[in-house]
Design a protein around this motif. Structure first.
Motif, short mmCIF file in Angstrom:
data_model
loop_
_atom_site.label_atom_id
_atom_site.label_comp_id
_atom_site.label_asym_id
_atom_site.label_seq_id
_atom_site.Cartn_x
_atom_site.Cartn_y
_atom_site.Cartn_z
N ILE A 123 3.94 11.00 -21.37
CA ILE A 123 5.03 11.76 -20.76
C ILE A 123 5.60 11.00 -19.56
CG2 ILE A 123 5.60 13.87 -19.49
CD1 ILE A 123 3.56 15.31 -21.34
N ARG A 124 4.70 10.54 -18.69
CA ARG A 124 5.15 9.76 -17.53
C ARG A 124 5.92 8.52 -17.97
NH1 ARG A 124 -0.39 10.28 -16.02
NH2 ARG A 124 -0.74 11.95 -14.51
N LEU A 127 9.46 9.38 -19.30
CA LEU A 127 10.35 9.80 -18.21
C LEU A 127 10.71 8.61 -17.32
CD1 LEU A 127 8.72 13.22 -17.22
CD2 LEU A 127 10.85 12.85 -18.51
N TYR A 128 9.75 7.75 -17.05
CA TYR A 128 10.02 6.58 -16.22
C TYR A 128 11.04 5.66 -16.90
CZ TYR A 128 9.48 2.26 -13.61
OH TYR A 128 9.75 1.13 -12.87
N ILE A 139 13.25 18.12 -18.41
CA ILE A 139 12.17 18.47 -19.33
C ILE A 139 12.47 19.83 -19.95
CG2 ILE A 139 9.70 18.84 -19.60
CD1 ILE A 139 9.32 17.16 -17.03
N GLU A 157 4.31 16.46 -9.97
CA GLU A 157 4.32 14.99 -9.96
C GLU A 157 5.55 14.46 -10.69
OE1 GLU A 157 1.99 11.28 -12.08
OE2 GLU A 157 0.95 13.21 -11.91
N LEU A 158 5.86 15.04 -11.84
CA LEU A 158 7.00 14.59 -12.63
C LEU A 158 8.32 14.84 -11.88
CD1 LEU A 158 5.83 15.82 -16.15
CD2 LEU A 158 5.60 13.53 -15.16
N MET A 161 8.81 12.23 -9.36
CA MET A 161 9.30 10.99 -9.96
C MET A 161 10.82 10.98 -10.06
SD MET A 161 6.71 10.40 -13.21
CE MET A 161 7.90 9.26 -13.96
N ALA A 163 12.29 13.60 -12.32
CA ALA A 163 12.61 14.45 -13.46
C ALA A 163 12.98 15.85 -12.98
CB ALA A 163 11.43 14.52 -14.42
N THR A 165 13.39 20.15 -14.44
CA THR A 165 12.76 21.04 -15.41
C THR A 165 13.70 22.16 -15.84
OG1 THR A 165 11.82 22.54 -13.76
CG2 THR A 165 10.49 20.62 -14.38
#
Length: 253
Positions: A123-124, A127-128, A139, A157-158, A161, A163, A165
């Protein structure tokens, strides 16, 4: 519904292209239900998923134009834009850059779907890849993934970064069970929700309850929060699309 001007950024009403509307008649019923919920702008997001939903863009655009005409005939205040719910895969960026898969309304935002078999590392990584290529991943229905529900810290955390939601209206108001509703409330309290979408697929099952979700949000979290998530943040997608379009036009000159 006592509210109007909502923006739905996640729904499946283009007929014949995925598991949403089965035909134009069904799609028009869905449009009317959205309208009754106070929705006036819709980013329609047909699925793209390898070996499951791979309808050619030419066909998607054809059916989208027919649906948009039907929306105008119903009410000229209805505005439809084309997007996609893009199931995460390794070649997302090339597909987006080539136009084989659309972003949300032509913006840099990408509605990104995962599945429960995907781990945190994958997932990370996906997204990165989007973020480092200039895209803004959103997301899709973050509350549906076990790995997120078991570790709300991963969601935070996401977001850190870069992202964003989205949660589903039905999840927020309790139509998907108490546990899901409670998790959505936790996300809301922590400011970890940027969008609410209907994720509607039909006029009888998985219907749009976006207006009901707005009323619930306003009651529980305040009008400022409701307007940010249901109106202002979606408008930022459309503003980004407009800016990107003008930038491309200027570059061609």
């Amino acid at each position: 519904m006592p509210v109007s001007g909502l923006i739905d950024i996640h729904c499946h009403m283009i007929p014949y292209v995925d598991d949403g509307a089965v035909d134009l008649k069904e799609a028009v019923k869905m449009l009317k239900m959205e309208y009754d919920q106070g929705v006036r702008t819709i980013i329609v997001t047909p699925h793209h998923r390898k070996r499951m939903f791979e309808t050619p863009m030419a066909e998607i655009k054809k059916q989208f134009r027919i649906l948009r005409e039907a929306a105008w005939e119903y009410d000229q205040d209805l505005r439809l834009y084309l997007g996609c719910e893009f199931h995460a895969e390794t070649d997302m960026v090339p597909l987006l850059r080539s136009g084989q898969v659309p972003t949300m309304a032509g913006s840099r935002y990408v509605l990104t779907e995962f599945s429960n078999r995907m781990d945190a590392f994958y997932i990370r990584e996906r997204l990165y890849a989007l973020l480092s290529s200039g895209y803004k991943p959103v997301i899709a229905h973050v509350e549906r993934y076990d790995i997120m529900r078991e570790n709300i810290g991963l969601v935070e955390e996401l977001i850190s970064m870069g992202a964003m939601t989205q949660i589903n209206a039905d999840s927020l108001i309790g139509k998907e069970g108490f546990g899901t509703k409670r998790f959505c409330r936790m996300l809301m309290k922590q400011g970890a929700v940027h969008f609410v979408g209907s994720d509607s697929h039909g006029s009888r099952e998985r219907v749009s309850r976006l207006g009901e979700a707005y009323v619930y949000t306003e009651k529980k979290f305040g009008r400022t929060c409701a307007e940010e998530i249901f109106i202002k943040n979606p408008r930022r997608i459309l503003a980004d699309a407009k800016k990107r379009k003008h930038s491309s036009a200027a570059h061609r000159k």
